[in-house]
Design an enzyme around this catalytic site. Structure first.
Site, PDB file in Angstrom:
ATOM      1  N   TYR A 159      17.511  29.958   8.180  1.00 58.30           N
ATOM      2  CA  TYR A 159      16.384  30.712   8.751  1.00 58.30           C
ATOM      3  C   TYR A 159      16.441  30.729  10.266  1.00 58.30           C
ATOM      4  O   TYR A 159      16.803  29.727  10.902  1.00 58.30           O
ATOM      5  CB  TYR A 159      15.067  30.048   8.349  1.00 58.30           C
ATOM      6  CG  TYR A 159      14.667  30.280   6.911  1.00 58.30           C
ATOM      7  CD1 TYR A 159      14.451  31.570   6.430  1.00 58.30           C
ATOM      8  CD2 TYR A 159      14.492  29.205   6.056  1.00 58.30           C
ATOM      9  CE1 TYR A 159      14.072  31.766   5.112  1.00 58.30           C
ATOM     10  CE2 TYR A 159      14.108  29.394   4.746  1.00 58.30           C
ATOM     11  CZ  TYR A 159      13.895  30.688   4.273  1.00 58.30           C
ATOM     12  OH  TYR A 159      13.524  30.883   2.976  1.00 58.30           O
TER      13      TYR A 159
ATOM     14  N   LYS B 271       0.844  -1.205   0.000  1.00 55.07           N
ATOM     15  CA  LYS B 271       0.000   0.000   0.000  1.00 55.07           C
ATOM     16  C   LYS B 271       0.874   1.247   0.000  1.00 55.07           C
ATOM     17  O   LYS B 271       2.078   1.173   0.249  1.00 55.07           O
ATOM     18  CB  LYS B 271      -0.924  -0.024   1.216  1.00 55.07           C
ATOM     19  CG  LYS B 271      -0.206   0.007   2.556  1.00 55.07           C
ATOM     20  CD  LYS B 271      -1.187  -0.155   3.707  1.00 55.07           C
ATOM     21  CE  LYS B 271      -0.433  -0.262   5.010  1.00 55.07           C
ATOM     22  NZ  LYS B 271      -1.122   0.329   6.134  1.00 55.07           N
TER      23      LYS B 271
ATOM     24  N   MET C  28      12.683  24.365   2.595  1.00 55.57           N
ATOM     25  CA  MET C  28      11.786  23.679   1.655  1.00 55.57           C
ATOM     26  C   MET C  28      12.541  22.851   0.612  1.00 55.57           C
ATOM     27  O   MET C  28      12.201  21.685   0.371  1.00 55.57           O
ATOM     28  CB  MET C  28      10.891  24.705   0.944  1.00 55.57           C
ATOM     29  CG  MET C  28       9.800  24.061   0.127  1.00 55.57           C
ATOM     30  SD  MET C  28       8.801  25.246  -0.780  1.00 55.57           S
ATOM     31  CE  MET C  28       7.903  26.045   0.523  1.00 55.57           C
TER      32      MET C  28
ATOM     33  N   ARG D 246     -10.101   0.502  15.085  1.00 61.10           N
ATOM     34  CA  ARG D 246     -10.374   1.374  13.930  1.00 61.10           C
ATOM     35  C   ARG D 246     -11.245   0.679  12.893  1.00 61.10           C
ATOM     36  O   ARG D 246     -12.234   1.230  12.439  1.00 61.10           O
ATOM     37  CB  ARG D 246      -9.071   1.901  13.311  1.00 61.10           C
ATOM     38  CG  ARG D 246      -8.055   0.827  12.916  1.00 61.10           C
ATOM     39  CD  ARG D 246      -6.768   1.367  12.297  1.00 61.10           C
ATOM     40  NE  ARG D 246      -6.009   0.265  11.726  1.00 61.10           N
ATOM     41  CZ  ARG D 246      -4.833   0.376  11.158  1.00 61.10           C
ATOM     42  NH1 ARG D 246      -4.240   1.548  11.075  1.00 61.10           N
ATOM     43  NH2 ARG D 246      -4.214  -0.679  10.656  1.00 61.10           N
TER      44      ARG D 246
END
Ligand SMILES: Cc1ncc(COP(=O)(O)O)c(C=O)c1O
Length: 363
Positions: free
Chosen positions: A255, A35, A303, A132
């Site tokens: 940063y 999966k 990022m 679940r």
């Protein structure tokens, strides 16, 4: 043509891990959980390699994943953990997919499909601790009492449950789950059963039953906590150095100006960041490798870029165009090491690796 970060996935290592798990498992069949795009590594490539090695049963989470896999592998068994949702019945039958029935509504939904299509089979999920998905044991007992034919009507070929704490060998919940599972199985003793994920395979053999469904350990994640990991590492994430510089004065890096580096420090900036799934929580903790040289991450994860202090590495190795390995088979960058540093689990490290990181397969 492009210089991009790459994730090199060793298919022989995945096959070797599957063989290790299969050899350890005392039941009849070792399946594979593929999966979430085989935990981020590429479901089609991984499944092809495992099918070639003799794996016949595959588990995915969603119908969409299953349809894609069916197109690639026409002859294997494909089970879908999420089960059959309203409107999906026809697609399951058309693609010969097996829903894991998790609730009374899913069972009701499957009955007419099984009545209409002779090849439509299902699996049944019993919840023994996760809370679940799956029928609770009492719910299953009541259903069997009300309609003793229900499993034949759904053409149920497998009953499964899922461990909550399998990596912890001593956890008493494992025994309690097995006891509850056996209570449910006593109502359908002729149907094969499946309880083990990767960790379960390393529990005593009374937990094994007929079919195992390992996922994470195929991909190099340790099946047990606090034990040596018997699995091979599978994924290597390397990113190109975009530039290096030697600081001409003491200054901060990144940063927030949270880290200072002194004059003379050499910084290599590479092309990967949290947009690629390199978790921001690794700030201040991670290392990378240039060849055999470990280099510390310096400054915050951003990022698309990461900075490493490469002062200790010969310039001939740490230069524009060389690369730094962020994940691989070395101390401190194995998938479980990186997960620990990020305060998460190996599953998240692998499944977060984004599409900009080009998958390359070792066959
Ligand atoms: C129901 C079920 N079975 C098997 C697995 C595979 O577990 P693991 O990756 O721990 O081997 C999963 C994974 O989450 C699962 O949800």
């Amino acid at each position: 043509m492009f210089t991009t970060p790459t994730l090199t996935v060793s298919l022989p290592a995945i096959v070797a891990n599957w063989q290790t798990l299969r050899a350890r498992f005392t039941g009849d069949e070792c399946a594979a959980v593929v999966k979430a795009d085989a935990y981020g590594l590429g479901a089609l490539e991984v499944s092809h390699a495992l099918a070639d090695a003799g794996c016949h049963t595959f588990f995915v989470a969603t119908l969409e994943e299953a349809i894609e896999l069916r197109a690639a592998l026409p002859d294997v068994r494909i089970l879908v953990f999420h089960g059959v949702l309203a409107g999906e019945e026809f697609a399951f039958a058309a693609h010969r997919l097996i829903p894991v029935l998790n609730s009374l509504p899913q069972i009701e939904r499957w009955k007419p499909v099984a009545a209409e299509h002779v090849h439509a089979v299902s699996a049944l999920h019993i919840d023994t601790a996760m809370g679940r998905m799956g029928l609770q044991v009492g719910e299953f007992a009541a259903l069997m009492k009300e309609n003793p034919q229900i499993l034949e009507q759904c053409r149920t070929g497998l009953i499964l449950s899922h461990f909550a704490c399998a990596p912890e060998v001593e956890n008493p919940l494992n025994t309690e789950q097995r006891r509850l599972f056996q209570q449910a199985l006593a109502l359908a003793p002729e149907i094969p059963a499946s309880l083990c994920n990767s960790g379960g395979i390393y529990l005593p053999k009374e937990n094994h039953f007929q079919l195992a469904r390992p996922g994470c350990s195929l991909y190099g994640i340790a099946p047990q906590s606090n034990a040596t990991n018997p699995m091979q590492q599978v994924a290597t994430w390397s990113a190109p150095i975009l530039m290096t510089r030697t600081l001409e004065r003491d200054q901060t890096i990144g940063y927030g100006a949270t880290v200072s580096a002194s004059k003379g420090t050499r910084i290599a900036t590479i092309a990967s960041g949290y947009a690629d799934g390199y978790l921001r929580h690794l700030t201040g903790k991670a290392i990378g490798y240039i060849g055999d040289h470990a280099v510390p991450l310096i400054g915050r994860v951003t990022m698309d870029m990461l900075c490493f202090d490469v002062s200790s590495v010969p310039e001939a190795l740490a230069h524009d165009g060389a690369s730094i390995t962020l994940l691989g088979d070395k101390d401190g960058i194995r998938v479980d090491d990186v997960a620990e540093k990020a305060g998460t689990i190996g599953y998240e490290i692998l499944t977060r690796i984004g599409p900009r990181v080009k998958r390359v397969y070792v066959k």
